[in-house]
Enzyme design. Sequence first.
Site: not given
Ligand code: CA
Length: 375
Positions: A166, A194, A220, A246, A269, A296, A330
């Site tokens: 992240k 991301d 991302e 996503e 997603d 996602h 993921e």
């Molecule tokens: Ca994400």
Amino acid sequence: MKIKDVKTHILSAKLTTPFAYSRAWYDTRTAMIVEIETDNGLIGWGECYGPAVMTEAVVRGIKPWLIGADPLKSDLLWEDIYARLRDHGQKGLVIEGLSGVDIALWDIRGKYFSCPSYQLLGGALRDDVQAYATGLYRRKEGNPLEYLPDEAAGYVNEGFKAVKLKVGFGVKEDAAVTAAVREAIGPDVELMVDANHAYDAVSAIQLGRLIEQYDISWFEEPVPPEDLVGYKAVKAALTIPVAGGECEYTRLGFRDILTQNAMDIIQPDICAAGGLSECKKIADMAWSFGVRTNPHVWGSGIGIAASLQFIAMVPTHTPVSLNPKQPIFEFDQTEHPVRMAIIKDPIRHQQGRIAIPQGPGLVLKSTVKRFRRIR
Ligand code: CA
């Protein structure tokens, strides 16, 4: 066969340790589960991504249109629900609610024909899939330059060959953390970052230029999902592949991403973009644009099971050949007390790979009693 009942279950559990991504802290994990029952006793399970009390209201609103309908006519039902709500919800909560319903209908279809749902959507292109560890969030205590490399090395020790970090906490800090994590995992493990759309294009490009040297597999959500112009600027400026999607919905939303050439990798997603039916169509559409699909995945075992049915069918990224590049799954490694507690056979990775479950429907044995207790 007719739909007899549609139930919703909101499951929620406090976390022992809160964690943060670029825009918020989590101290609770929640899941919104859809249960559809047919008049011949089949039960289909689905899950909605998004704010649970709001997606629950959507599914409750949809319910009267489903009662008495043939659950095998899932495309017809999808089109009907979409058309009824088009004026009020072409994106967001309405489509998230519709996604949970569609997934449950695909679970019923697989159970009715006694095969995995993917068999009825074209069949599997693979028996197992490489997973990447989603984790490396921020904590209230400690130094991220120490605990994030330690956590990443732990995933590598478990057998993961790819991890996602992240970012979105400030360009300089992100660059330092990325360098530390790359050093901890070595050169042979894939590393993705991301930002959860914390940046504008200027900052995203600044960060991307600082971390290009660390062999990043994708960047991302560098910028907000509506900002396709920003996506295109980031994509043009960097050698790192740009991923997102996503927060995008239906064929129509992804059509705009694809026709504008805004992303290298799309990440629909299953529990948000319109369900299994819609995401299969989105992945096929992306294939025709030469754009990669990696879903996602952020939910309970039901959402994960549906996503595995999906990724079984996702086209290879490079054209079919002796060694085509395959999609990657993921696999959320953060604390989620509900995640595997609601399915009888927890989904696990082995050395960073997950086998596509084989059995009827989404191939999960859910116990209603068990997850009602969690509620
Ligand atoms: Ca994400």
